[in-house]
Design a protein around this motif. Structure first.
Motif, PDB file in Angstrom:
ATOM      1  N   GLN A 219       0.877  -1.174   0.000  1.00  0.00           N
ATOM      2  CA  GLN A 219       0.000   0.000   0.000  1.00  0.00           C
ATOM      3  C   GLN A 219       0.919   1.230   0.000  1.00  0.00           C
ATOM      4  O   GLN A 219       1.912   1.257   0.741  1.00  0.00           O
ATOM      5  CB  GLN A 219      -0.837  -0.016   1.285  1.00  0.00           C
ATOM      6  N   LEU A 220       0.621   2.208  -0.841  1.00  0.00           N
ATOM      7  CA  LEU A 220       1.402   3.453  -0.855  1.00  0.00           C
ATOM      8  C   LEU A 220       0.463   4.602  -0.499  1.00  0.00           C
ATOM      9  O   LEU A 220      -0.656   4.672  -1.015  1.00  0.00           O
ATOM     10  CB  LEU A 220       2.025   3.700  -2.232  1.00  0.00           C
ATOM     11  N   LEU A 221       0.949   5.479   0.370  1.00  0.00           N
ATOM     12  CA  LEU A 221       0.106   6.577   0.845  1.00  0.00           C
ATOM     13  C   LEU A 221       0.704   7.918   0.429  1.00  0.00           C
ATOM     14  O   LEU A 221       1.924   8.124   0.548  1.00  0.00           O
ATOM     15  CB  LEU A 221      -0.006   6.498   2.372  1.00  0.00           C
ATOM     16  N   PHE A 222      -0.148   8.794  -0.048  1.00  0.00           N
ATOM     17  CA  PHE A 222       0.295  10.122  -0.490  1.00  0.00           C
ATOM     18  C   PHE A 222      -0.498  11.177   0.263  1.00  0.00           C
ATOM     19  O   PHE A 222      -1.731  11.179   0.232  1.00  0.00           O
ATOM     20  CB  PHE A 222       0.077  10.273  -2.002  1.00  0.00           C
ATOM     21  N   GLN A 223       0.241  12.022   0.959  1.00  0.00           N
ATOM     22  CA  GLN A 223      -0.420  13.077   1.725  1.00  0.00           C
ATOM     23  C   GLN A 223       0.291  14.393   1.412  1.00  0.00           C
ATOM     24  O   GLN A 223       1.429  14.605   1.843  1.00  0.00           O
ATOM     25  CB  GLN A 223      -0.328  12.761   3.217  1.00  0.00           C
ATOM     26  N   ASP A 224      -0.355  15.215   0.594  1.00  0.00           N
ATOM     27  CA  ASP A 224       0.280  16.455   0.121  1.00  0.00           C
ATOM     28  C   ASP A 224       1.710  16.187  -0.336  1.00  0.00           C
ATOM     29  O   ASP A 224       2.646  16.917   0.020  1.00  0.00           O
ATOM     30  CB  ASP A 224       0.257  17.537   1.213  1.00  0.00           C
ATOM     31  N   CYS A 225       1.857  15.145  -1.105  1.00  0.00           N
ATOM     32  CA  CYS A 225       3.182  14.754  -1.606  1.00  0.00           C
ATOM     33  C   CYS A 225       3.521  15.644  -2.806  1.00  0.00           C
ATOM     34  O   CYS A 225       2.866  15.575  -3.852  1.00  0.00           O
ATOM     35  CB  CYS A 225       3.138  13.278  -2.001  1.00  0.00           C
ATOM     36  N   ALA A 226       4.546  16.484  -2.653  1.00  0.00           N
ATOM     37  CA  ALA A 226       4.875  17.476  -3.694  1.00  0.00           C
ATOM     38  C   ALA A 226       5.818  16.873  -4.728  1.00  0.00           C
ATOM     39  O   ALA A 226       6.985  16.614  -4.447  1.00  0.00           O
ATOM     40  CB  ALA A 226       5.505  18.696  -3.042  1.00  0.00           C
ATOM     41  N   VAL A 227       5.281  16.646  -5.922  1.00  0.00           N
ATOM     42  CA  VAL A 227       6.078  16.061  -7.006  1.00  0.00           C
ATOM     43  C   VAL A 227       6.373  17.168  -8.023  1.00  0.00           C
ATOM     44  O   VAL A 227       5.440  17.809  -8.532  1.00  0.00           O
ATOM     45  CB  VAL A 227       5.295  14.909  -7.684  1.00  0.00           C
ATOM     46  N   PRO A 228       7.655  17.420  -8.307  1.00  0.00           N
ATOM     47  CA  PRO A 228       7.992  18.498  -9.242  1.00  0.00           C
ATOM     48  C   PRO A 228       7.332  18.297 -10.607  1.00  0.00           C
ATOM     49  O   PRO A 228       7.201  17.159 -11.071  1.00  0.00           O
ATOM     50  CB  PRO A 228       9.519  18.397  -9.376  1.00  0.00           C
ATOM     51  N   LYS A 229       6.955  19.402 -11.243  1.00  0.00           N
ATOM     52  CA  LYS A 229       6.281  19.288 -12.543  1.00  0.00           C
ATOM     53  C   LYS A 229       7.152  18.595 -13.584  1.00  0.00           C
ATOM     54  O   LYS A 229       6.643  17.954 -14.504  1.00  0.00           O
ATOM     55  CB  LYS A 229       5.845  20.672 -13.030  1.00  0.00           C
ATOM     56  N   GLU A 230       8.487  18.703 -13.423  1.00  0.00           N
ATOM     57  CA  GLU A 230       9.346  18.024 -14.415  1.00  0.00           C
ATOM     58  C   GLU A 230       9.293  16.504 -14.277  1.00  0.00           C
ATOM     59  O   GLU A 230       9.826  15.787 -15.116  1.00  0.00           O
ATOM     60  CB  GLU A 230      10.796  18.534 -14.361  1.00  0.00           C
ATOM     61  N   ASN A 231       8.624  16.003 -13.218  1.00  0.00           N
ATOM     62  CA  ASN A 231       8.484  14.551 -13.055  1.00  0.00           C
ATOM     63  C   ASN A 231       7.187  14.009 -13.658  1.00  0.00           C
ATOM     64  O   ASN A 231       6.864  12.842 -13.474  1.00  0.00           O
ATOM     65  CB  ASN A 231       8.536  14.170 -11.573  1.00  0.00           C
ATOM     66  N   VAL A 232       6.445  14.853 -14.360  1.00  0.00           N
ATOM     67  CA  VAL A 232       5.273  14.349 -15.093  1.00  0.00           C
ATOM     68  C   VAL A 232       5.790  13.551 -16.283  1.00  0.00           C
ATOM     69  O   VAL A 232       6.615  14.033 -17.059  1.00  0.00           O
ATOM     70  CB  VAL A 232       4.379  15.512 -15.581  1.00  0.00           C
ATOM     71  N   LEU A 233       5.326  12.304 -16.414  1.00  0.00           N
ATOM     72  CA  LEU A 233       5.750  11.463 -17.539  1.00  0.00           C
ATOM     73  C   LEU A 233       4.687  11.545 -18.635  1.00  0.00           C
ATOM     74  O   LEU A 233       3.526  11.203 -18.401  1.00  0.00           O
ATOM     75  CB  LEU A 233       5.935  10.013 -17.076  1.00  0.00           C
ATOM     76  N   GLY A 234       5.093  11.990 -19.809  1.00  0.00           N
ATOM     77  CA  GLY A 234       4.124  12.215 -20.882  1.00  0.00           C
ATOM     78  C   GLY A 234       3.389  13.521 -20.615  1.00  0.00           C
ATOM     79  O   GLY A 234       3.842  14.356 -19.833  1.00  0.00           O
ATOM     80  N   GLU A 235       2.227  13.650 -21.254  1.00  0.00           N
ATOM     81  CA  GLU A 235       1.494  14.911 -21.102  1.00  0.00           C
ATOM     82  C   GLU A 235       0.523  14.854 -19.931  1.00  0.00           C
ATOM     83  O   GLU A 235       0.003  13.777 -19.607  1.00  0.00           O
ATOM     84  CB  GLU A 235       0.679  15.185 -22.371  1.00  0.00           C
ATOM     85  N   VAL A 236       0.266  16.019 -19.345  1.00  0.00           N
ATOM     86  CA  VAL A 236      -0.766  16.112 -18.310  1.00  0.00           C
ATOM     87  C   VAL A 236      -2.094  15.679 -18.937  1.00  0.00           C
ATOM     88  O   VAL A 236      -2.445  16.116 -20.038  1.00  0.00           O
ATOM     89  CB  VAL A 236      -0.865  17.557 -17.764  1.00  0.00           C
ATOM     90  N   GLY A 237      -2.802  14.786 -18.259  1.00  0.00           N
ATOM     91  CA  GLY A 237      -4.094  14.316 -18.764  1.00  0.00           C
ATOM     92  C   GLY A 237      -3.987  13.115 -19.700  1.00  0.00           C
ATOM     93  O   GLY A 237      -5.002  12.549 -20.103  1.00  0.00           O
ATOM     94  N   ARG A 238      -2.743  12.706 -20.044  1.00  0.00           N
ATOM     95  CA  ARG A 238      -2.573  11.569 -20.969  1.00  0.00           C
ATOM     96  C   ARG A 238      -1.967  10.356 -20.248  1.00  0.00           C
ATOM     97  O   ARG A 238      -1.388   9.465 -20.870  1.00  0.00           O
ATOM     98  CB  ARG A 238      -1.674  11.975 -22.142  1.00  0.00           C
TER      99      ARG A 238
END
Ligand SMILES: Cc1cc2nc3c(=O)[nH]c(=O)nc-3n(C[C@H](O)[C@H](O)[C@H](O)COP(=O)(O)OP(=O)(O)OC[C@H]3O[C@@H](n4cnc5c(N)ncnc54)[C@H](O)[C@@H]3O)c2cc1C
Length: 265
Positions: A219-238
């Motif tokens: 199980q992985l938990l995310f609580q206000d986990c700030a991920v830099p925008k450069e770590n988006v893989l592919g396009e936002v929404g894709r």
């Protein structure tokens, strides 16, 4: 972009045969002896996973320019098949790392992301995992609700993921989250590369399973986990396309693993 395939030349045939015999020797001499203890204690087989990294198994289909062996999906599936003749856990660890983690990075990553994440993964310096499933979203994977809200240079991830193979050990997890939950798979899901140690990202409970005792299913938990925008893989929404591409390659290695499992039974 396609992954380089293995040409059916004599050289390639000889390379694949040599690879198969290396894997078979590794599996019988190094994996088989630890299996009863691994199954009994339900622990991740660190020493033999380290050996798989040393043998180059962590970068099998990835081109040499990105730290892999460049053996295509054929070479990768041959290794999964041979490993699975002896143990499914080692094959599953390799499969989650390769099919579900590295492949989408290779297909969708920017050059900068490939240098930062793919090269160390293919060299075996980083273990990868893939996190799509949630308590309310399994087969219906487009129904995920873990949210990703843009804030400054980051996306803030909030939610709960489950059943993540390699989730407890991975250095980098490919996480699917909803940038717009109403849009679902059609524009509402984005893929993120989340590094171990990112604030707000924790590993929760580990599932008890009937088999695959050497793999963590976390199980992985995310609580206000700030991920830099450069770590988006592919396009936002894709991100749904990214996820389905990973699962397509996952099905290939699951087939190879099932074949090996039957041969070894
Ligand atoms: C060992 C293991 C490792 C895993 N590793 C990962 C991982 O690394 N990353 C990750 O994201 N996920 C992982 N998963 C999760 C896996 O992808 C999900 O279990 C899978 O998507 C099914 O979801 P579910 O378990 O919620 O079952 P459900 O979707 O609830 O399905 C339960 C049953 O209902 C059936 N069913 C579902 N929908 C329908 C329908 N519309 N019509 C008819 N029948 C239906 C299914 O076929 C199944 O038999 C892992 C799971 C396991 C067991």
């Amino acid at each position: 972009m396609t992954m380089p395939s293995v040409e059916p030349t004599l050289d390639r045939e000889a390379t694949l045969a040599a690879l198969r015999s290396t894997v078979a020797r590794f599996a019988s001499e190094e994996v088989a002896p630890i299996l009863s203890e691994m199954d009994e204690r339900e622990v991740f087989p660190e020493a033999t996973v380290r050996r798989m990294k040393e043998l180059g198994f962590f970068g099998l289909p990835i081109p040499e320019e990105y730290g892999g062996l460049g053996l295509g999906k054929t070479g990768y599936c041959a290794v999964v098949e041979e490993l699975s003749k002896v143990d499914a856990s080692h094959a599953a660890i390799l499969g989650a790392h390769t099919s579900l983690g590295m492949t989408p990075l290779y297909y969708f990553g920017t050059e900068e992301q490939k240098q930062r994440f793919l090269v160390p993964a293919a060299r075996g310096e980083h273990l990868m995992a893939f996190s799509l499933t949630e308590p309310g979203s399994g087969s219906d994977s487009g129904a995920l609700v873990t949210s990703a809200r843009a804030e400054g240079d980051c996306y803030l991830l909030n939610g709960e993921k489950i059943y993540v193979t390699n989730g407890a050990e991975a250095n980098v997890v490919l996480v699917l989250a909803a940038n717009d939950v109403k849009l679902g798979p059609r524009g509402g899901i984005t893929a993120f590369l989340v590094e171990k140690g990112t604030r707000g990202f924790t590993v929760g409970r580990l599932e008890k399973k009937m088999g695959l005792h050497g793999t963590s299913t976390a199980q992985l938990l995310f609580q206000d986990c700030a991920v830099p925008k450069e770590n988006v893989l592919g396009e936002v929404g894709r991100g749904f396309v990214v996820a389905m591409t990973a699962l397509d390659v996952g099905r290939l290695s699951l087939g190879a693993g099932s074949l090996g499992g039957m041969q070894g039974a």
